[in-house]
Design an enzyme around this catalytic site. Structure first.
Site, mmCIF file in Angstrom:
data_model
loop_
_atom_site.group_PDB
_atom_site.id
_atom_site.type_symbol
_atom_site.label_atom_id
_atom_site.label_comp_id
_atom_site.label_asym_id
_atom_site.label_seq_id
_atom_site.Cartn_x
_atom_site.Cartn_y
_atom_site.Cartn_z
ATOM 1 N N ASP A 1 -8.724 47.374 -3.719
ATOM 2 C CA ASP A 1 -7.514 46.983 -1.884
ATOM 3 C C ASP A 1 -5.991 46.933 -2.570
ATOM 4 O O ASP A 1 -6.721 45.468 -0.995
ATOM 5 C CB ASP A 1 -8.525 46.071 -1.505
ATOM 6 C CG ASP A 1 -8.727 45.266 -2.644
ATOM 7 O OD1 ASP A 1 -9.293 45.239 -3.319
ATOM 8 O OD2 ASP A 1 -9.414 44.167 -2.036
ATOM 9 N N ASP B 1 -5.389 43.600 -3.903
ATOM 10 C CA ASP B 1 -5.386 42.508 -4.593
ATOM 11 C C ASP B 1 -5.299 42.179 -6.244
ATOM 12 O O ASP B 1 -4.808 40.721 -6.611
ATOM 13 C CB ASP B 1 -6.463 41.280 -4.231
ATOM 14 C CG ASP B 1 -7.903 42.819 -4.115
ATOM 15 O OD1 ASP B 1 -8.097 43.237 -5.102
ATOM 16 O OD2 ASP B 1 -9.202 41.297 -3.715
ATOM 17 N N ARG B 2 -5.604 43.080 -7.147
ATOM 18 C CA ARG B 2 -5.549 43.060 -8.256
ATOM 19 C C ARG B 2 -4.193 43.253 -8.981
ATOM 20 O O ARG B 2 -3.453 44.461 -8.609
ATOM 21 C CB ARG B 2 -6.830 43.430 -9.261
ATOM 22 C CG ARG B 2 -8.133 43.033 -8.858
ATOM 23 C CD ARG B 2 -9.365 43.652 -9.204
ATOM 24 N NE ARG B 2 -9.808 42.531 -9.781
ATOM 25 C CZ ARG B 2 -11.261 42.276 -9.872
ATOM 26 N NH1 ARG B 2 -11.221 42.914 -11.364
ATOM 27 N NH2 ARG B 2 -11.826 42.172 -10.048
ATOM 28 N N LYS C 1 -5.925 37.108 -3.165
ATOM 29 C CA LYS C 1 -4.677 37.623 -4.675
ATOM 30 C C LYS C 1 -4.180 37.958 -4.087
ATOM 31 O O LYS C 1 -4.218 39.458 -2.951
ATOM 32 C CB LYS C 1 -5.842 37.569 -6.134
ATOM 33 C CG LYS C 1 -6.766 38.558 -5.481
ATOM 34 C CD LYS C 1 -7.641 38.646 -6.502
ATOM 35 C CE LYS C 1 -8.779 39.544 -7.176
ATOM 36 N NZ LYS C 1 -9.758 39.024 -6.526
ATOM 37 N N ASP D 1 -5.533 47.297 -7.312
ATOM 38 C CA ASP D 1 -6.555 48.000 -7.743
ATOM 39 C C ASP D 1 -6.949 48.445 -6.342
ATOM 40 O O ASP D 1 -6.602 48.895 -5.937
ATOM 41 C CB ASP D 1 -7.567 46.852 -7.813
ATOM 42 C CG ASP D 1 -7.977 45.768 -6.963
ATOM 43 O OD1 ASP D 1 -6.791 45.586 -6.241
ATOM 44 O OD2 ASP D 1 -8.819 45.049 -6.596
ATOM 45 N N SER E 1 -12.998 46.566 -3.743
ATOM 46 C CA SER E 1 -12.258 46.365 -4.580
ATOM 47 C C SER E 1 -11.884 47.387 -6.054
ATOM 48 O O SER E 1 -12.287 48.269 -5.623
ATOM 49 C CB SER E 1 -12.890 45.642 -5.465
ATOM 50 O OG SER E 1 -11.588 44.842 -6.075
ATOM 51 N N HIS E 2 -12.389 46.880 -7.217
ATOM 52 C CA HIS E 2 -11.727 47.900 -8.134
ATOM 53 C C HIS E 2 -12.832 48.675 -8.424
ATOM 54 O O HIS E 2 -12.703 49.755 -8.952
ATOM 55 C CB HIS E 2 -11.431 47.270 -9.210
ATOM 56 C CG HIS E 2 -13.012 45.872 -9.646
ATOM 57 N ND1 HIS E 2 -13.089 45.170 -8.539
ATOM 58 C CD2 HIS E 2 -14.228 46.102 -10.154
ATOM 59 C CE1 HIS E 2 -14.032 44.026 -8.881
ATOM 60 N NE2 HIS E 2 -14.622 45.271 -9.918
#
Ligand code: G16
Length: 542
Positions: A278, A280-281, A375, A276, A112-113
């Site tokens: 991947d 999703d944010r 998300k 981010d 992710s982030h």
């Protein structure tokens, strides 16, 4: 040829808030990734001949692990593997692909982030056939399996070419390399009024989207610039890099500071956003205004009916417990259900599948809807754009009017990163021990109405998740929440979430940290953050 390889278990493969996340050198240990992948397959039933979707955010080690997944999927009996070209799939695009292809599930490779590179972070998560993150029951089974695993199965299929689209025969099954953007972009076209958005950009509306050298670059280029006609250069840092250019691909005010400064400066574009690692944010910054993720959820929910995909209205709204109560007021006004879940997108899956919630969101910069089961950063950006186009107002005007209608929830999160695990646990234990004695007492002149350790009773499957964060609720609706992050890879991260409700429009223009000053001090008084962590200030304030 299919081989069964002997292995010994690792004891540390417990999935966190979102899959297994570790440093790359941990994943590079002998059989480490293979053990986890096999543990996932062993925890599943009935996938023989079915489809597995695979892709990742392009970070360091992505391609190597994708090759392992393909070879192990062949050996374990999947019938087809669908892979994003170049090994790329954003998390929401993977969720969409799983649903669209009626796949058995998918493996998404991402931390992710978190930063990427040879000494940074990597991750693997499994998403089920609804396209959503594996529920706790399954992640528990995966962990249990990883502790006793003695062998894994792998096929000798050589290196699969990930860079050319098409369907290929690999080890007796089909491997399909797909354009990572096409199906996702098509889905977005069904939800939003692309004609209105094209007209908006044609009228001179200027936008900046920071892809942070992560996975959304190709998606933003295609959707914003090619399909919607936004000016070239609208998407910045749009080439995914294995190390994200050395930055944290975390769309917050610290790591997307350049964007923030531009949006607050003279001659700022009309609208700014970032996503981010991947995809999703999301981070939303209008000209001259940062919209907190909690507020963004509330404002999107209040205006969603303006976009074609949501014109029938919302069935309900869900938010994670630490997310502010701003969306609750919208749900109340709309007369629809409001659900408060633990942190982790996986908890929204049942509500979305059951048709109880349409829009979900979290303070951690995540918003999404029932169009997928993750998300979705670009989805949030497009919904904002659709609302801006229809209302013909700026983000700042929309926020100000929203607060007049619903009141403003001042909100901030203070993170203390890489705290020694024992010290962080001691802080939480000490807090838990005094929960019973807090109600009725006063701190800094504010009376504590109740204090508890949040537990969630899933209304769909009846499962219970305990110890999901300590809540101190004050009279008047203010609160402080303490929780340890489940996504870090070294030490512990203490998150302190601070919220104050302000109904009076005359007091809606305060600086957030100033508006929360008393509560910030109260959090210190109650939890002894300084003495426990040895830190005199948070590492990140969002
Ligand atoms: C993950 C989860 C989110 C969660 C976030 C923060 O996001 O999917 O649901 O809110 O972690 O979790 P924590 O506070 O435990 O660090 P992502 O974007 O990292 O996959």
């Amino acid at each position: 040829m299919i081989r069964t390889v002997s292995t010994t278990p690792y004891g540390d493969q417990k999935p966190g808030t979102s899959g297994l996340r570790k440093k790359v050198p941990v994943f590079q240990q002998q059989n480490y990734a293979e053990n986890f992948i096999q543990s996932v397959f062993d925890a599943l039933e009935g996938f023989a001949g079915k489809t597995l979707v695979v892709g990742g955010d392009g970070r360091f080690y992505n391609r190597e692990v994708i090759q392992k997944v393909i070879a192990m999927a062949v050996a374990n009996g999947f019938g087809r593997v669908v892979v994003g070209q170049g090994g790329i799939l954003s998390t929401p695009a993977a969720s969409n692909l799983i649903r669209k292809r009626k796949a058995f599930g998918g493996l998404i490779l991402s931390a992710s982030h978190n930063p990427g590179g040879p000494h940074e972070d990597f991750g693997i998560k499994y998403n089920a056939e609804n396209g959503g993150p594996a529920p706790e029951k399954l992640t528990d089974a995966i962990y249990a399996r990883s502790k006793v695993i003695t062998s894994y199965k792998i096929a000798d299929v050589g290196q699969v070419d990930l860079d050319h689209t098409g369907t290929f025969e690999v080890g007796g099954i089909k491997v399909e390399i797909v354009d990572p953007v096409a199906d996702y972009a098509a889905l977005m076209e069904t939800l939003f009024d692309f004609d209105a958005l094209r007209a908006l950009f044609k009228s001179g509306f200027r936008m900046r989207f920071d892809a942070m050298h992560a996975v959304t670059g190709p998606y933003a280029k295609e959707i914003l610039e090619r399909r919607l006609g936004a000016a070239e250069g609208t998407a910045r840092n749009f080439v995914p890099l294995e190390d994200f250019g050395g930055h944290h691909p975390d769309p917050n005010l610290v790591h997307a500071k350049e964007l923030y400064d531009e949006m607050m400066g003279p001659n700022a574009p009309d609208f700014g956003a970032a996503s981010d690692g991947d995809g999703d944010r999301n981070l939303i910054i209008g000209r001259g205004i940062f919209v907190t993720p909690s507020d963004s959820l509330a404002m999107l929910a209040a205006n969603a009916h303006l976009a074609p995909g949501y014109k029938a209205g919302l069935k309900g709204i869900a938010r994670s417990m630490p997310t502010s109560g701003a969306a609750d007021r919208v749900a109340e006004k709309l007369g629809i259900g409001m659900y408060e879940t633990p942190t982790g997108w996986k908890f929204f899956g049942n509500l979305l599948d059951a048709g109880m919630a349409t829009i979900c969101g979290e303070e951690s910069a995540g918003t999404g809807s029932d169009h997928v089961r993750e998300k979705d950063g670009l989805w949030a950006v497009l919904l904002w754009l659709n609302i801006l186009a229809v209302r013909g107002e700026s983000a700042k005007e929309i926020a100000a009017k929203h607060w007049v209608t619903y009141g403003r929830n001042y909100y901030s999160r203070h993170d203390y990163e890489e705290v020694e695990t024992d010290r962080a646990n001691a802080l939480v234990d000490a807090l838990r021990a005094k929960l019973g004695s807090l109600p009725g007492t006063s701190v800094r002149g504010m009376k504590i109405a109740s204090a508890d350790d949040f537990a969630y009773n899933d209304p769909v499957d009846g499962s219970v998740s305990k110890n999901q964060g300590i809540r101190i609720l004050f009279e008047g609706g203010s609160r402080v929440v303490f929780r340890l992050s489940g996504t870090g890879t070294s030490g512990a991260t203490l998150r302190v979430y601070i919220e104050r409700y302000e109904p009076d429009p005359a007091r809606h223009g305060l600086d957030t940290q100033a508006a929360l000053a008393d509560l910030i001090k109260a959090a210190e008084d109650i939890a002894g953050i300084r003495s426990h962590t040895g830190r005199d200030k948070p590492s990140v304030i969002t």
